[in-house]
Design an enzyme around this catalytic site. Structure first.
Site, PDB file in Angstrom:
ATOM      1  N   HIS A  63     -35.865  19.838 -32.975  1.00  0.00           N
ATOM      2  CA  HIS A  63     -34.908  19.735 -31.870  1.00  0.00           C
ATOM      3  C   HIS A  63     -33.815  20.778 -32.077  1.00  0.00           C
ATOM      4  CE1 HIS A  63     -32.637  17.943 -28.623  1.00  0.00           C
ATOM      5  NE2 HIS A  63     -31.570  18.024 -29.392  1.00  0.00           N
ATOM      6  N   MET A  96     -43.238  18.665 -24.153  1.00  0.00           N
ATOM      7  CA  MET A  96     -42.266  18.128 -23.197  1.00  0.00           C
ATOM      8  C   MET A  96     -42.657  16.770 -22.610  1.00  0.00           C
ATOM      9  SD  MET A  96     -39.964  20.316 -23.527  1.00  0.00           S
ATOM     10  CE  MET A  96     -38.785  20.023 -22.198  1.00  0.00           C
ATOM     11  N   ARG A  97     -43.545  16.060 -23.264  1.00  0.00           N
ATOM     12  CA  ARG A  97     -43.866  14.696 -22.827  1.00  0.00           C
ATOM     13  C   ARG A  97     -43.343  13.714 -23.866  1.00  0.00           C
ATOM     14  NH1 ARG A  97     -44.407  15.148 -17.919  1.00  0.00           N
ATOM     15  NH2 ARG A  97     -45.111  12.994 -17.874  1.00  0.00           N
ATOM     16  N   ILE A  98     -42.860  12.580 -23.399  1.00  0.00           N
ATOM     17  CA  ILE A  98     -42.435  11.537 -24.338  1.00  0.00           C
ATOM     18  C   ILE A  98     -43.650  10.710 -24.712  1.00  0.00           C
ATOM     19  CG2 ILE A  98     -41.055   9.437 -24.568  1.00  0.00           C
ATOM     20  CD1 ILE A  98     -38.919  10.816 -22.900  1.00  0.00           C
ATOM     21  N   ASP A 154     -35.530  11.995 -29.832  1.00  0.00           N
ATOM     22  CA  ASP A 154     -34.746  12.807 -30.776  1.00  0.00           C
ATOM     23  C   ASP A 154     -34.071  11.961 -31.843  1.00  0.00           C
ATOM     24  OD1 ASP A 154     -35.518  15.093 -29.378  1.00  0.00           O
ATOM     25  OD2 ASP A 154     -33.820  14.937 -28.009  1.00  0.00           O
ATOM     26  N   GLY A 204     -44.280  28.464 -27.228  1.00  0.00           N
ATOM     27  CA  GLY A 204     -44.971  28.363 -28.516  1.00  0.00           C
ATOM     28  C   GLY A 204     -44.451  29.276 -29.611  1.00  0.00           C
TER      29      GLY A 204
HETATM   30  C1  GRF Z   1     -37.462  24.856 -29.119  1.00  0.00           C
HETATM   31  O1  GRF Z   1     -36.125  25.191 -28.925  1.00  0.00           O
HETATM   32  C2  GRF Z   1     -37.591  23.498 -29.731  1.00  0.00           C
HETATM   33  O2  GRF Z   1     -36.546  23.188 -30.607  1.00  0.00           O
HETATM   34  C3  GRF Z   1     -37.535  22.588 -28.541  1.00  0.00           C
HETATM   35  O3  GRF Z   1     -38.245  23.271 -27.539  1.00  0.00           O
HETATM   36  C4  GRF Z   1     -38.199  24.673 -27.809  1.00  0.00           C
HETATM   37  C5  GRF Z   1     -39.617  25.147 -27.880  1.00  0.00           C
HETATM   38  O4  GRF Z   1     -39.700  26.543 -27.999  1.00  0.00           O
HETATM   39  N1  GRF Z   1     -38.056  21.284 -28.864  1.00  0.00           N
HETATM   40  P1  GRF Z   1     -41.076  27.215 -28.377  1.00  0.00           P
HETATM   41  O5  GRF Z   1     -42.102  26.752 -27.338  1.00  0.00           O
HETATM   42  O6  GRF Z   1     -41.449  26.779 -29.751  1.00  0.00           O
HETATM   43  O7  GRF Z   1     -40.836  28.695 -28.285  1.00  0.00           O
END
Ligand code: GRF
Length: 217
Positions: A111, A92-94, A147, A14
């Site tokens: 991304h 992390m879910r689509i 993405d 986060g």
């Molecule tokens: C980041 O690198 C973001 O670009 C990718 O996942 C990572 C998340 O990091 N989608 P965080 O949880 O915001 O520290």
């Protein structure tokens, strides 16, 4: 002026959520985070939200029979909170096509590469293997393909001799923490339009600050 009501969806650390929280804490910032949702109860980002006094919801994907049911629960939580814009930040879910279509142009993601290059996971490792001299991050509207979608903000950083995935990730992450609040600000100011699946940003000052092009670290 009413501030844009935002939800942030996370799965982990986060740090991007924190950058958005910090931006929204400024009195003149045109957006507010009304809700943070995690699919993982152990996500460290949940504590960041709570510390900032933001309502959190844990919606574990494992408790749903399929993606549509999981997406539906998220959609319902967003509707209940009156959310106008959804920010994916290490979620992390689509999300399924129906959800993405429903939130079209109201759903953004960050991304850690200069899209459309290096989509998917482990982008820093692949950047290093490819030998490119620059990488960075991209904030974009979400489309059903992973993405993919109209680009709102990009920030470039150099790939330096001796970099490994960790040092490169840290440099890109510093850029992410500037690019994401900037994209949110532009959207909340009503300056972002999607036309023919490309983003147009109106108004003065749309040049990126030097700090975004050349982040510290
Ligand atoms: C980041 O690198 C973001 O670009 C990718 O996942 C990572 C998340 O990091 N989608 P965080 O949880 O915001 O520290």
């Amino acid at each position: 002026m009413a501030r844009l009501k935002v939800a942030v969806l996370i799965s982990g650390r986060g740090s991007n959520l924190q950058a958005l929280i910090d931006a929204c804490a400024r009195p003149e910032f045109p957006a507010e985070i009304r809700l943070v949702i995690s699919n993982d109860p152990a996500a460290a980002g949940l504590a960041r939200a709570s510390e900032a006094g933001i309502v959190t919801r844990v919606i574990p994907h494992k408790e749903f029979p399929d993606r549509a049911a999981f997406d539906g629960a998220i959609d319902q939580a967003l509707a209940e909170a009156g959310i106008e814009l959804v920010c994916l930040a290490g979620f992390m879910r689509i999300l399924g096509e129906a959800f993405v279509t429903r939130w079209r142009d109201r759903l953004i993601n960050i991304h850690p590469s200069l899209l459309p290059a290096f989509k998917g996971l482990h982008s820093h490792e692949r950047v290093l293997a490819a030998g490119v001299r620059f990488t960075g991050c991209t904030v974009h509207f979400v489309r059903p393909a992973m993405d993919d979608g109209p680009i709102i903000v990009q920030a470039a950083v150099p790939v330096l001799p001796g970099d490994d995935a960790e040092t490169l990730a840290a440099r890109v992450l510093a850029a992410e923490h500037q690019a994401y609040p900037l994209a949110l600000r532009w959207i909340a100011e009503g300056r972002v339009r999607v036309r023919e699946d490309r983003v147009e940003v109106s108004g003065a000052g749309t040049m990126l600050p030097a700090a975004v092009l050349n982040p510290p670290g």
